[in-house]
Write a protein that holds these residues in place. Structure first.
Motif, PDB file in Angstrom:
ATOM      1  N   GLU A 171       3.321   3.589   0.717  1.00  0.00           N
ATOM      2  CA  GLU A 171       2.770   4.120  -0.531  1.00  0.00           C
ATOM      3  C   GLU A 171       1.634   5.102  -0.277  1.00  0.00           C
ATOM      4  O   GLU A 171       0.766   4.846   0.559  1.00  0.00           O
ATOM      5  N   THR A 172       1.617   6.202  -1.007  1.00  0.00           N
ATOM      6  CA  THR A 172       0.420   7.029  -1.035  1.00  0.00           C
ATOM      7  C   THR A 172      -0.639   6.249  -1.827  1.00  0.00           C
ATOM      8  O   THR A 172      -0.403   5.822  -2.934  1.00  0.00           O
ATOM      9  N   GLY A 173      -1.789   6.079  -1.229  1.00  0.00           N
ATOM     10  CA  GLY A 173      -2.803   5.231  -1.847  1.00  0.00           C
ATOM     11  C   GLY A 173      -2.930   3.926  -1.103  1.00  0.00           C
ATOM     12  O   GLY A 173      -3.966   3.274  -1.128  1.00  0.00           O
ATOM     13  N   ALA A 174      -1.855   3.525  -0.423  1.00  0.00           N
ATOM     14  CA  ALA A 174      -1.833   2.420   0.530  1.00  0.00           C
ATOM     15  C   ALA A 174      -2.608   1.192   0.072  1.00  0.00           C
ATOM     16  O   ALA A 174      -2.187   0.473  -0.826  1.00  0.00           O
ATOM     17  N   PHE A 175      -3.766   0.969   0.698  1.00  0.00           N
ATOM     18  CA  PHE A 175      -4.496  -0.283   0.518  1.00  0.00           C
ATOM     19  C   PHE A 175      -4.941  -0.518  -0.919  1.00  0.00           C
ATOM     20  O   PHE A 175      -5.112  -1.654  -1.332  1.00  0.00           O
ATOM     21  N   HIS A 176      -5.132   0.557  -1.679  1.00  0.00           N
ATOM     22  CA  HIS A 176      -5.440   0.370  -3.108  1.00  0.00           C
ATOM     23  C   HIS A 176      -4.252  -0.280  -3.813  1.00  0.00           C
ATOM     24  O   HIS A 176      -4.419  -1.216  -4.609  1.00  0.00           O
ATOM     25  N   VAL A 177      -3.041   0.192  -3.506  1.00  0.00           N
ATOM     26  CA  VAL A 177      -1.837  -0.363  -4.124  1.00  0.00           C
ATOM     27  C   VAL A 177      -1.609  -1.799  -3.656  1.00  0.00           C
ATOM     28  O   VAL A 177      -1.274  -2.682  -4.450  1.00  0.00           O
ATOM     29  N   TYR A 178      -1.822  -2.052  -2.361  1.00  0.00           N
ATOM     30  CA  TYR A 178      -1.607  -3.396  -1.824  1.00  0.00           C
ATOM     31  C   TYR A 178      -2.605  -4.394  -2.425  1.00  0.00           C
ATOM     32  O   TYR A 178      -2.251  -5.523  -2.754  1.00  0.00           O
ATOM     33  N   ALA A 179      -3.861  -3.953  -2.549  1.00  0.00           N
ATOM     34  CA  ALA A 179      -4.868  -4.830  -3.140  1.00  0.00           C
ATOM     35  C   ALA A 179      -4.525  -5.135  -4.597  1.00  0.00           C
ATOM     36  O   ALA A 179      -4.716  -6.254  -5.077  1.00  0.00           O
ATOM     37  N   THR A 180      -4.002  -4.141  -5.315  1.00  0.00           N
ATOM     38  CA  THR A 180      -3.610  -4.348  -6.709  1.00  0.00           C
ATOM     39  C   THR A 180      -2.535  -5.420  -6.816  1.00  0.00           C
ATOM     40  O   THR A 180      -2.602  -6.306  -7.668  1.00  0.00           O
ATOM     41  N   ARG A 181      -1.551  -5.358  -5.937  1.00  0.00           N
ATOM     42  CA  ARG A 181      -0.414  -6.277  -6.027  1.00  0.00           C
ATOM     43  C   ARG A 181      -0.701  -7.658  -5.453  1.00  0.00           C
ATOM     44  O   ARG A 181      -0.219  -8.665  -5.975  1.00  0.00           O
ATOM     45  N   TYR A 182      -1.468  -7.693  -4.362  1.00  0.00           N
ATOM     46  CA  TYR A 182      -1.568  -8.957  -3.624  1.00  0.00           C
ATOM     47  C   TYR A 182      -2.939  -9.623  -3.704  1.00  0.00           C
ATOM     48  O   TYR A 182      -3.131 -10.692  -3.147  1.00  0.00           O
ATOM     49  N   ILE A 183      -3.894  -8.969  -4.353  1.00  0.00           N
ATOM     50  CA  ILE A 183      -5.177  -9.617  -4.648  1.00  0.00           C
ATOM     51  C   ILE A 183      -5.395  -9.626  -6.153  1.00  0.00           C
ATOM     52  O   ILE A 183      -5.615 -10.674  -6.755  1.00  0.00           O
ATOM     53  N   GLY A 184      -5.323  -8.464  -6.769  1.00  0.00           N
ATOM     54  CA  GLY A 184      -5.508  -8.363  -8.210  1.00  0.00           C
ATOM     55  C   GLY A 184      -5.793  -6.932  -8.588  1.00  0.00           C
ATOM     56  O   GLY A 184      -6.339  -6.163  -7.790  1.00  0.00           O
ATOM     57  N   PRO A 185      -5.447  -6.503  -9.804  1.00  0.00           N
ATOM     58  CA  PRO A 185      -5.626  -5.109 -10.221  1.00  0.00           C
ATOM     59  C   PRO A 185      -7.081  -4.665 -10.250  1.00  0.00           C
ATOM     60  O   PRO A 185      -7.382  -3.508  -9.963  1.00  0.00           O
ATOM     61  N   ALA A 186      -8.005  -5.561 -10.587  1.00  0.00           N
ATOM     62  CA  ALA A 186      -9.422  -5.186 -10.600  1.00  0.00           C
ATOM     63  C   ALA A 186      -9.909  -4.899  -9.183  1.00  0.00           C
ATOM     64  O   ALA A 186     -10.682  -3.958  -8.956  1.00  0.00           O
ATOM     65  N   THR A 187      -9.454  -5.695  -8.223  1.00  0.00           N
ATOM     66  CA  THR A 187      -9.821  -5.457  -6.828  1.00  0.00           C
ATOM     67  C   THR A 187      -9.207  -4.148  -6.333  1.00  0.00           C
ATOM     68  O   THR A 187      -9.850  -3.368  -5.625  1.00  0.00           O
ATOM     69  N   GLY A 188      -7.942  -3.913  -6.713  1.00  0.00           N
ATOM     70  CA  GLY A 188      -7.307  -2.658  -6.328  1.00  0.00           C
ATOM     71  C   GLY A 188      -8.057  -1.453  -6.865  1.00  0.00           C
ATOM     72  O   GLY A 188      -8.265  -0.459  -6.159  1.00  0.00           O
TER      73      GLY A 188
END
Length: 505
Positions: free
Chosen positions: A79-96
């Motif tokens: 994904e372009t955006g990488a860790f922001h997208v992963y944090a959104t999906r696997y931690i939570g959208p606020a963290t992302g």
């Protein structure tokens, strides 16, 4: 889609144009900055020679652990955006959202200082030309390189990074020859050897001084995570990304640790500092002509390279936020070259505002921004490790096996746990350094403010996940899409993902 729709709807997809060579050199561009060439002498004076080498070795281990986590995620979901997208999906959208804001802020703050630094270097050679004129020239140059096409950006970054890499290799090779006495060093009657490494003991200023420098050292390795950001615009990411990660990490380890060993061996630690680049000190002691001018060229390349990478990274973070539906989708629009031009313009404006704040509010606004950006990358690394922990757990829970992953992290869960703990420790260890301690005071409330801002935006939208964008729920496959195309066909197979909706973080 009908022809009429194609005319009405703006293009929002990025294009896969980058190779392994581009990824590796872009990562070098983000990592090898002015810190290595200018500030490493200060680290030696604080932590001592052996303590500095040890700190950089620990930093290399940490970045390797983090990049293995990012590698698994990036190959599974390029994904372009990488860790922001992963944090959104696997931690939570606020963290992302918070991760994206922190990373965008880090690079936009850097942009302002890089343009000023480039202008100051040019003024040394052209004293009659004002700094602002050179800064304006470089602002236009970097903007054009980024707006023309992703390939133009990548080729420019490759050229600039090559200059830095060549300087480091020359420094290490000539330094080793100087250490063993094959090149005469001013101030030494014979071969200097490695005696300076233990001068004053292993930790002349105490082990606490080594801890205090850990944030500085680990921050020196920041930029390697750019490989994850570029994955969405990379050809064949399942093959290219792992290759780029391994090639980048071992080279960076050699470059950084090798440079530190040479500096610590040839410059007495009590004489190291920030008054002169340690590279200039060593080259001058060897009798290299025009050492200062040569290093100014290298430092200028480092500054422009960091600005080039920084503008790219901050632009893709905005595009990713818009692609996920967190900010207006207008920022996903790309020009005819496949570059998100509105996100690019917004990021450049952010960098210019940071530059303005350094002039009109240096002791207030700019100081706070710089303090926050110092910790931001470490918090991003925390999010990467945390995301990989949750991704693997949910992957297995969905009925998949580790063997289905193209690039699995070995030693799970110990590798991501070690990366998580070490990244957090790097943030907290700055309590040992009174000069950096204020970063904690500014960053903690800023992160809380990001979470609050996300909650308010979500409330204004009337709830919902507010960050899953076009993606569906569930972990469904092993190959990722990224909103990027090759300019010919589609975007690939289904991607492993899990909706972050319902997550409270």
């Amino acid at each position: 889609m009908t022809e009429a729709q194609a005319v009405r709807e703006p293009e929002t997809t990025l294009r896969r144009k980058m190779s392994t060579r581009h990824l590796m050199m872009i990562s070098f561009g983000g990592v090898i900055g002015t810190g290595l060439f200018l500030s490493s002498g200060y680290t030696i004076s604080q932590a001592g020679p052996f303590g500095t080498v040890l700190a950089y070795a620990v930093g290399a281990v940490l970045v390797y652990l983090v990049m293995m986590c990012l590698g698994e995620l990036s190959v599974a979901m390029p994904e372009t955006g990488a860790f922001h997208v992963y944090a959104t999906r696997y931690i939570g959208p606020a963290t992302g959202f918070t991760v994206a804001v922190l990373y965008w802020l880090t690079w936009t703050i850097a942009l302002g200082s890089e343009f000023t630094g480039a202008g100051l270097i040019m003024q040394r050679w052209f004293p009659d030309t004002p700094v602002w004129a050179w800064s304006a020239f470089f602002i236009v140059l970097i903007f054009v390189l980024n707006v023309v096409s992703v390939r133009a950006f990548a080729e420019a970054e490759t050229a600039l990074s090559s200059i830095k890499v060549a300087a480091i290799i020359a420094f290490i090779v000539l330094g080793v020859l100087g250490i063993v006495g094959l090149i005469r060093m001013d101030g030494y009657d014979g071969a200097p050897g490695l005696g300076n490494l233990t001068d004053g003991g292993l930790f002349p200023n105490g082990i606490g001084a080594v801890f205090a420098t850990m944030l500085t050292v680990t921050f020196a390795f920041s930029g390697t995570e750019l490989i994850g950001v570029t994955a969405g615009e990379t050809k064949d990411p399942s093959r290219t990304v792992p290759k780029a990660i391994h090639a980048t990490l071992w080279r960076l380890s050699v470059f950084f640790i090798g440079s530190m060993v040479v500096m610590a061996a040839l410059i007495p630690w009590k004489e190291a500092g920030v008054d002169e680049s340690p590279f200039v000190t060593v080259f001058s002691a060897m009798g290299v002509p025009f050492a200062a001018d040569i290093m100014n060229v290298v430092i200028l390349a480092a500054i422009l390279s960091a600005a080039n990478s920084g503008l790219y990274a901050s632009t893709r973070m905005l595009w990713s936020l818009a692609n996920e539906g967190t900010i207006p989708r207008a920022f996903t629009k790309v020009n005819r070259f496949g570059v998100p031009s509105l996100a690019l313009a917004a990021s450049m404006i952010g960098g210019l505002l940071a530059l303005l704040s350094s002039v009109v509010a240096a002791e207030t606004v700019y100081l706070v921004l710089v303090s926050i950006s110092g910790l931001a990358v470490m918090l991003v690394w925390v999010a990467i490790a945390w995301s990989q922990l949750n991704f693997r757990r949910r992957w297995i829970a969905a009925g998949h096996t580790v063997q289905e992953l193209t690039y699995p992290v070995p030693g799970y869960p110990f590798v991501p746990l070690a990366a998580l703990v070490m990244s957090l420790a790097s943030c907290l260890l700055i309590v040992f350094d009174p000069n950096q301690r204020s970063a904690l005071y500014f960053t903690v409330p800023f992160v809380a403010l990001c979470y609050l801002a996300y909650a308010l935006m979500r409330g204004l939208r009337g709830g919902g996940s507010g960050g899953t964008g076009r993606n569906g729920d569930g972990i469904t496959g092993t190959s990722g899409t990224s909103g990027a195309t090759d300019g010919v066909g589609g975007t690939g197979d289904a991607e492993p993902q899990e909706s972050a909706s319902g997550s409270g973080v």
